[in-house]
Write a protein that holds these residues in place. Structure first.
Motif, PDB file in Angstrom:
ATOM      1  N   LEU A 167      19.546  33.552  40.707  1.00  0.00           N
ATOM      2  CA  LEU A 167      19.555  34.766  39.800  1.00  0.00           C
ATOM      3  C   LEU A 167      18.694  35.873  40.164  1.00  0.00           C
ATOM      4  CD1 LEU A 167      19.009  32.244  36.612  1.00  0.00           C
ATOM      5  CD2 LEU A 167      20.998  33.149  37.126  1.00  0.00           C
ATOM      6  N   GLU A 168      17.496  35.493  40.750  1.00  0.00           N
ATOM      7  CA  GLU A 168      16.723  36.581  41.302  1.00  0.00           C
ATOM      8  C   GLU A 168      17.568  37.552  42.351  1.00  0.00           C
ATOM      9  OE1 GLU A 168      14.064  38.178  40.150  1.00  0.00           O
ATOM     10  OE2 GLU A 168      14.128  36.809  38.384  1.00  0.00           O
ATOM     11  N   ARG A 171      20.316  39.714  40.891  1.00  0.00           N
ATOM     12  CA  ARG A 171      19.176  40.761  39.800  1.00  0.00           C
ATOM     13  C   ARG A 171      18.885  41.802  41.087  1.00  0.00           C
ATOM     14  NH1 ARG A 171      14.747  42.806  38.234  1.00  0.00           N
ATOM     15  NH2 ARG A 171      13.376  41.166  39.703  1.00  0.00           N
ATOM     16  N   ARG A 174      22.203  43.166  42.849  1.00  0.00           N
ATOM     17  CA  ARG A 174      23.128  43.842  42.064  1.00  0.00           C
ATOM     18  C   ARG A 174      24.542  43.359  42.622  1.00  0.00           C
ATOM     19  NH1 ARG A 174      21.170  50.164  40.643  1.00  0.00           N
ATOM     20  NH2 ARG A 174      19.277  49.339  39.922  1.00  0.00           N
ATOM     21  N   ARG A 244       8.724  33.794  38.079  1.00  0.00           N
ATOM     22  CA  ARG A 244       9.961  33.183  37.189  1.00  0.00           C
ATOM     23  C   ARG A 244       9.689  31.653  37.228  1.00  0.00           C
ATOM     24  NH1 ARG A 244      16.097  35.645  36.429  1.00  0.00           N
ATOM     25  NH2 ARG A 244      16.633  34.319  34.864  1.00  0.00           N
TER      26      ARG A 244
END
Length: 407
Positions: A167-168, A171, A174, A244
């Protein structure tokens, strides 16, 4: 004479009387002395060994003396060796003639013996630039642990869709998660045959320690290609992953720990110690690692719950003078990412799989008022076993050094 030259600087061993059978001395009364050959390396320390009724060596400065306490009456003559190679050749010739006394098999070689071995090998066979000893076989791998618990899906999932690193990475780069997952699987497929030789997994699932390790290797290799040479972005990826992960762990940490980490004014360093221990216990209970150590192994008073004290709190919280800093050591034994991290390190990169370092950094970032401290850390691989072959390196520990600094 040889019987009197026992155990000088080597308990339980025998000193080889190689020097006495090769050199000639000028003797005055009961002292024989010689000047070492040019470029000979003498010990900087003053070494003295005297045996009653026998001989003793006295090294001091550039002169070595052999003191006779047992009645050597023969006068000798002196030789001045101007070349070290001639000196070593004489030693070698003496050993061929059988004048040296054998030493026990367990006796460690001295500097002169290593020196002689090097020169003789160079004379007859040559010395390879990379060394003459091959790499030894690595110790057999332990059976893979089975990762478990609520921590595992946060670190990795089999579908490579919902874990925090994916997920990171999506992000910050992109790039769609599905594209990243395909790239990770491609890297994993190329590396798995070679990786399985040294890390044989039992199940092709991330709960298997070695397959988890392989997948982490593929994930970080993919991350290094999509965040190519942008070290600021790489650091941001690692830091955000740790923050996170800590936030997600709050859902199953104890209430006392969550209250401490979420306090309005921020915890002190000593307040964070139970929180850090609970987090490390979760990593251990999930089988991510076999054990851990908080603090310096050589300082029993500064380990575990006592790793920080009130003076450390003052160093960080005091507003007088410049920014203070406090260091902390954390050792993780047999981490599940060890093989992949070593492989990437061997490929010349320090951007290697790591979950514990960023998570603990996120804990200590909460010390004091928001943004009051900065946390940096480095990690090192440690082999606890002394190995005489310098090419042998089989670590089982990842050692972290954290530096917590008041801004």
């Amino acid at each position: 004479m040889a019987n009197n030259l026992q155990s000088i600087g080597r308990p339980g061993g025998r000193l080889r009387p190689l020097l006495l059978t090769t050199l000639y001395f000028t003797q005055t009364d009961d002292v024989a002395s010689f000047v070492p050959p040019k470029r000979a390396v003498m010990s900087p320390s003053h070494i003295k060994a005297i045996r009653s009724g026998g001989f003793g060596f006295d090294f001091d400065g550039d002169t070595a003396e052999i003191v006779d306490y047992g009645g050597v009456n023969d006068r000798s003559r002196s030789l001045d060796y101007s070349d070290r190679r001639s000196f070593l050749s004489s030693l070698f010739a003496s050993s061929l003639l059988g004048v040296t006394a054998p030493s026990p098999a367990f006796a460690a070689k001295g500097a002169a013996e290593y020196d002689l071995e090097y020169y003789m090998r160079d004379l007859f066979m040559g010395n390879k630039r990379e060394g003459n000893l091959p790499v030894s076989n690595a110790p057999p791998p332990h059976p893979p642990r089975k990762l478990q618990g609520r921590l595992l899906p946060l670190l990795l999932d089999d579908d490579l869709q919902s874990c925090i690193p994916i997920l990171e990475l999506a992000r910050i780069s992109r790039i769609p998660i599905s594209t990243l997952s395909e790239q990770i699987r491609a890297v994993r497929s190329k590396a798995q045959s070679a990786f399985k030789t040294s890390h044989p997994w039992e199940d092709e699932l991330v709960r298997d320690e070695y397959y988890f390790d392989l997948t982490c290797y593929a994930l970080w290799r993919t991350a290094s290609s999509v965040i190519s040479q942008d070290y600021v972005q790489r650091d941001l990826f690692v830091r955000n992953m740790g923050r996170r992960l800590l936030n997600e762990m709050m859902t199953f940490l104890s209430k006392k720990t969550t209250d401490t980490l979420q306090s309005t004014n921020g915890p002190s360093l000593t307040d964070t110690v139970p929180c850090v221990i609970e987090i490390l216990n979760i990593f251990q209970s999930s089988n991510y690692c076999s054990s851990y150590r908080l603090g310096d192994k050589n300082d029993d008073e500064r380990t575990g719950l006592n790793v920080f004290d009130s003076l450390d709190d003052e160093e960080i919280s005091s507003q007088d003078g410049g920014g203070g800093s406090v260091d902390c050591l954390v050792s993780i034994f047999d981490p599940a990412t060890l093989g992949g991290a070593l492989q990437i390190n061997g490929e010349g990169s320090r951007f290697a799989p790591d979950f514990i370092g960023p998570t603990l950094a996120a804990v200590w970032e909460r010390v004091g008022v928001d943004g009051a401290v900065g946390v940096s850390f480095e990690s090192y691989f440690v082999d606890p076993v002394y190995r005489p072959n310098p090419k042998d390196f089989f670590p089982n520990e990842r050692l972290y050094q954290f530096t917590i600094t008041r801004k």
